[in-house]
Design a protein around this motif. Sequence first.
Motif, PDB file in Angstrom:
ATOM      1  N   GLY A   1      35.097  55.205  38.011  1.00  0.00           N
ATOM      2  CA  GLY A   1      35.826  55.422  36.768  1.00  0.00           C
ATOM      3  C   GLY A   1      36.039  56.896  36.483  1.00  0.00           C
ATOM      4  O   GLY A   1      37.112  57.306  36.023  1.00  0.00           O
ATOM      5  N   ALA A   2      35.026  57.709  36.796  1.00  0.00           N
ATOM      6  CA  ALA A   2      35.148  59.156  36.583  1.00  0.00           C
ATOM      7  C   ALA A   2      36.242  59.734  37.473  1.00  0.00           C
ATOM      8  O   ALA A   2      36.994  60.631  37.055  1.00  0.00           O
ATOM      9  CB  ALA A   2      33.805  59.837  36.868  1.00  0.00           C
ATOM     10  N   ALA A   3      36.346  59.216  38.691  1.00  0.00           N
ATOM     11  CA  ALA A   3      37.397  59.691  39.605  1.00  0.00           C
ATOM     12  C   ALA A   3      38.777  59.355  39.064  1.00  0.00           C
ATOM     13  O   ALA A   3      39.711  60.168  39.123  1.00  0.00           O
ATOM     14  CB  ALA A   3      37.201  59.074  40.981  1.00  0.00           C
TER      15      ALA A   3
ATOM     16  N   GLY B   1      42.991  56.284  29.724  1.00  0.00           N
ATOM     17  CA  GLY B   1      42.257  55.352  30.563  1.00  0.00           C
ATOM     18  C   GLY B   1      41.224  54.564  29.786  1.00  0.00           C
ATOM     19  O   GLY B   1      40.582  55.093  28.867  1.00  0.00           O
ATOM     20  N   VAL B   2      41.061  53.295  30.139  1.00  0.00           N
ATOM     21  CA  VAL B   2      40.067  52.432  29.498  1.00  0.00           C
ATOM     22  C   VAL B   2      39.348  51.657  30.603  1.00  0.00           C
ATOM     23  O   VAL B   2      39.977  50.899  31.347  1.00  0.00           O
ATOM     24  CB  VAL B   2      40.721  51.435  28.520  1.00  0.00           C
ATOM     25  CG1 VAL B   2      39.654  50.520  27.921  1.00  0.00           C
ATOM     26  CG2 VAL B   2      41.490  52.156  27.431  1.00  0.00           C
ATOM     27  N   SER B   3      38.044  51.865  30.718  1.00  0.00           N
ATOM     28  CA  SER B   3      37.260  51.105  31.688  1.00  0.00           C
ATOM     29  C   SER B   3      36.952  49.737  31.096  1.00  0.00           C
ATOM     30  O   SER B   3      36.275  49.625  30.074  1.00  0.00           O
ATOM     31  CB  SER B   3      35.955  51.833  32.020  1.00  0.00           C
ATOM     32  OG  SER B   3      35.163  51.061  32.898  1.00  0.00           O
ATOM     33  N   SER B   4      37.474  48.677  31.742  1.00  0.00           N
ATOM     34  CA  SER B   4      37.295  47.322  31.231  1.00  0.00           C
ATOM     35  C   SER B   4      37.130  46.369  32.415  1.00  0.00           C
ATOM     36  O   SER B   4      38.112  45.847  32.948  1.00  0.00           O
ATOM     37  CB  SER B   4      38.504  46.914  30.377  1.00  0.00           C
ATOM     38  OG  SER B   4      38.345  45.599  29.863  1.00  0.00           O
ATOM     39  N   PRO B   5      35.898  46.144  32.854  1.00  0.00           N
ATOM     40  CA  PRO B   5      35.655  45.339  34.058  1.00  0.00           C
ATOM     41  C   PRO B   5      35.762  43.825  33.860  1.00  0.00           C
ATOM     42  O   PRO B   5      35.508  43.067  34.792  1.00  0.00           O
ATOM     43  CB  PRO B   5      34.232  45.737  34.446  1.00  0.00           C
ATOM     44  CG  PRO B   5      33.587  46.112  33.152  1.00  0.00           C
ATOM     45  CD  PRO B   5      34.673  46.743  32.328  1.00  0.00           C
ATOM     46  N   ASP B   6      36.125  43.389  32.667  1.00  0.00           N
ATOM     47  CA  ASP B   6      36.193  41.957  32.361  1.00  0.00           C
ATOM     48  C   ASP B   6      37.547  41.395  32.802  1.00  0.00           C
ATOM     49  O   ASP B   6      38.571  41.586  32.136  1.00  0.00           O
ATOM     50  CB  ASP B   6      35.997  41.751  30.854  1.00  0.00           C
ATOM     51  CG  ASP B   6      35.853  40.280  30.487  1.00  0.00           C
ATOM     52  OD1 ASP B   6      36.323  39.426  31.252  1.00  0.00           O
ATOM     53  OD2 ASP B   6      35.279  39.990  29.419  1.00  0.00           O
ATOM     54  N   MET B   7      37.576  40.676  33.933  1.00  0.00           N
ATOM     55  CA  MET B   7      38.836  40.133  34.441  1.00  0.00           C
ATOM     56  C   MET B   7      39.400  39.034  33.545  1.00  0.00           C
ATOM     57  O   MET B   7      40.616  38.838  33.479  1.00  0.00           O
ATOM     58  CB  MET B   7      38.639  39.602  35.864  1.00  0.00           C
ATOM     59  CG  MET B   7      38.386  40.681  36.894  1.00  0.00           C
ATOM     60  SD  MET B   7      38.464  40.005  38.570  1.00  0.00           S
ATOM     61  CE  MET B   7      37.873  41.413  39.516  1.00  0.00           C
ATOM     62  N   THR B   8      38.528  38.292  32.869  1.00  0.00           N
ATOM     63  CA  THR B   8      39.000  37.254  31.952  1.00  0.00           C
ATOM     64  C   THR B   8      39.759  37.879  30.793  1.00  0.00           C
ATOM     65  O   THR B   8      40.833  37.401  30.386  1.00  0.00           O
ATOM     66  CB  THR B   8      37.813  36.433  31.413  1.00  0.00           C
ATOM     67  OG1 THR B   8      37.113  35.837  32.514  1.00  0.00           O
ATOM     68  CG2 THR B   8      38.288  35.345  30.478  1.00  0.00           C
ATOM     69  N   LYS B   9      39.233  38.970  30.268  1.00  0.00           N
ATOM     70  CA  LYS B   9      39.898  39.700  29.198  1.00  0.00           C
ATOM     71  C   LYS B   9      41.209  40.298  29.690  1.00  0.00           C
ATOM     72  O   LYS B   9      42.219  40.324  28.965  1.00  0.00           O
ATOM     73  CB  LYS B   9      38.970  40.801  28.688  1.00  0.00           C
ATOM     74  CG  LYS B   9      39.507  41.600  27.517  1.00  0.00           C
ATOM     75  CD  LYS B   9      38.488  42.638  27.062  1.00  0.00           C
ATOM     76  CE  LYS B   9      39.037  43.475  25.904  1.00  0.00           C
ATOM     77  NZ  LYS B   9      38.040  44.501  25.483  1.00  0.00           N
TER      78      LYS B   9
ATOM     79  N   ALA C   1      51.702  37.831  23.972  1.00  0.00           N
ATOM     80  CA  ALA C   1      53.043  38.345  23.697  1.00  0.00           C
ATOM     81  C   ALA C   1      53.097  39.861  23.841  1.00  0.00           C
ATOM     82  O   ALA C   1      54.060  40.425  24.367  1.00  0.00           O
ATOM     83  CB  ALA C   1      53.483  37.923  22.297  1.00  0.00           C
ATOM     84  N   LYS C   2      52.065  40.535  23.366  1.00  0.00           N
ATOM     85  CA  LYS C   2      51.986  41.995  23.461  1.00  0.00           C
ATOM     86  C   LYS C   2      50.622  42.362  24.016  1.00  0.00           C
ATOM     87  O   LYS C   2      49.596  42.150  23.377  1.00  0.00           O
ATOM     88  CB  LYS C   2      52.196  42.629  22.090  1.00  0.00           C
ATOM     89  CG  LYS C   2      52.204  44.158  22.126  1.00  0.00           C
ATOM     90  CD  LYS C   2      52.469  44.737  20.748  1.00  0.00           C
ATOM     91  CE  LYS C   2      52.480  46.262  20.786  1.00  0.00           C
ATOM     92  NZ  LYS C   2      52.723  46.858  19.446  1.00  0.00           N
ATOM     93  N   GLY C   3      50.597  42.892  25.202  1.00  0.00           N
ATOM     94  CA  GLY C   3      49.340  43.179  25.873  1.00  0.00           C
ATOM     95  C   GLY C   3      48.645  44.422  25.366  1.00  0.00           C
ATOM     96  O   GLY C   3      49.221  45.226  24.622  1.00  0.00           O
ATOM     97  N   ALA C   4      47.403  44.589  25.811  1.00  0.00           N
ATOM     98  CA  ALA C   4      46.596  45.736  25.387  1.00  0.00           C
ATOM     99  C   ALA C   4      46.724  46.916  26.345  1.00  0.00           C
ATOM    100  O   ALA C   4      46.200  47.989  26.075  1.00  0.00           O
ATOM    101  CB  ALA C   4      45.124  45.318  25.280  1.00  0.00           C
ATOM    102  N   PHE C   5      47.422  46.735  27.465  1.00  0.00           N
ATOM    103  CA  PHE C   5      47.554  47.830  28.436  1.00  0.00           C
ATOM    104  C   PHE C   5      48.919  47.772  29.116  1.00  0.00           C
ATOM    105  O   PHE C   5      49.620  46.748  29.066  1.00  0.00           O
ATOM    106  CB  PHE C   5      46.424  47.789  29.468  1.00  0.00           C
ATOM    107  CG  PHE C   5      46.327  46.491  30.233  1.00  0.00           C
ATOM    108  CD1 PHE C   5      47.120  46.264  31.350  1.00  0.00           C
ATOM    109  CD2 PHE C   5      45.443  45.488  29.848  1.00  0.00           C
ATOM    110  CE1 PHE C   5      47.034  45.081  32.073  1.00  0.00           C
ATOM    111  CE2 PHE C   5      45.347  44.301  30.548  1.00  0.00           C
ATOM    112  CZ  PHE C   5      46.146  44.101  31.669  1.00  0.00           C
TER     113      PHE C   5
END
Length: 406
Positions: A36-38, A57-65, A73-77
């Motif tokens: 993530g730092a890279a 950048g947002v570290s979010s390892p949750d694949m379900t999320k 309709a409107k995504g978070a990324f």
Amino acid sequence: MSTALGAVMLLGGALGASAQDKTEVTFSYLWGGAEGAALEQIITDFNASQDKIVVKGVSSPDMTKQLASMSSAKGAFDISDNFASNIASWANQGILLPLDEFGLDTADFPESAMKQLVVDGVLYSVPIATHNFQLVYNKKLLDEAGVTPPTSMAELADAIKKLTKVDAEGNVTQLGLGLTDISAGLKTLGYAHGGDWNRDGKPTPTDPGFVEGVQFYFDNVVAPVTPAAYNKFVAGFGPYMSDQDSFKQGKIAMVFEGEWRAKFNTEAGMDWGVVQVPGKTPELNGSTWADVSTIFIPTNTQNKEAAGEFLKYLISPPAMEKFSHVLANLPGRLSLVDSATYDDLPNFKVWLDALKNPNTHGLPPALYMAEYNADLASAFDSVLQGAQTAEAALQGVADRTGSYSQ
């Protein structure tokens, strides 16, 4: 005084307007820690390289999320990463933005990677890193047994025999060839025997070479020690790539592993080596298969053009080289195979060279993959338990392929 104050206010207003004019792109990535730092450094470099887009950048390892956001309709990324195995399904759901409109030059990407990212002639994702499997071995254990690294299937069978140890009570104390990932290892052996479990874009579990590869493992590793003793031994393996890792602990002398092992093995202080996967015939030497870490843009992005510009930057040679090196992953560009950047990763060249080897296979972007892999896992377990021959277990899979999603 009032003139000076007015000038300052005008300048401040201009700077504020300039900041507001920048398009904000959210990059949600699955990695954390050093990886993530890279990525954050690459984001910083991109933001500094131009004045029209700012990436957060947002570290979010949750694949379900991740999937839930893409399906709304409107995504978070606006841009994210995943693996090639999900591309076909997500493209079918209409949640991946086709990338052809961005005019990407894909000529430098390995064919084994690209065939996994194009669905019905449309490009939906691009590689930021690739992976393949080679034969990793414990030098100390091979030296003690007087074994040289095998370069043919016959030599591999002989090495397994010499490197397998059983105590007076029949308990296995060391396996000549282990499986840290059962599915990956047995599929690799299938390719090494000239087989293909997805021939011509269709599930082919009873492909003769694939069956032979699975049976090879049972005949040379499991049967000599008995299925009961084998499964008792592997049940005691510690967590993967930890201090209790089976390869690090010397419980297995050889294993089919990905390039990420180079960094782990070295940092663990191991004396280790790697050779290309031995083939049943010389023409099959180096047979393996590729997986891909991918970058994509969801259909519901609010900033398509800006996300496309950042995607181009992420897969540019400098950014890809920097990122893949930190992860000890393979680059997704053939032009980086001979880069000196990777020279500090011991034995890495074997995996790098496989990117140009025609015996490195890519998996088709098929909707049935999840079902198929689940059925294969069940069949592999049946073989390793000694409940069925490879032929019978894989025929059972073949009997179910007619119901797969197409």
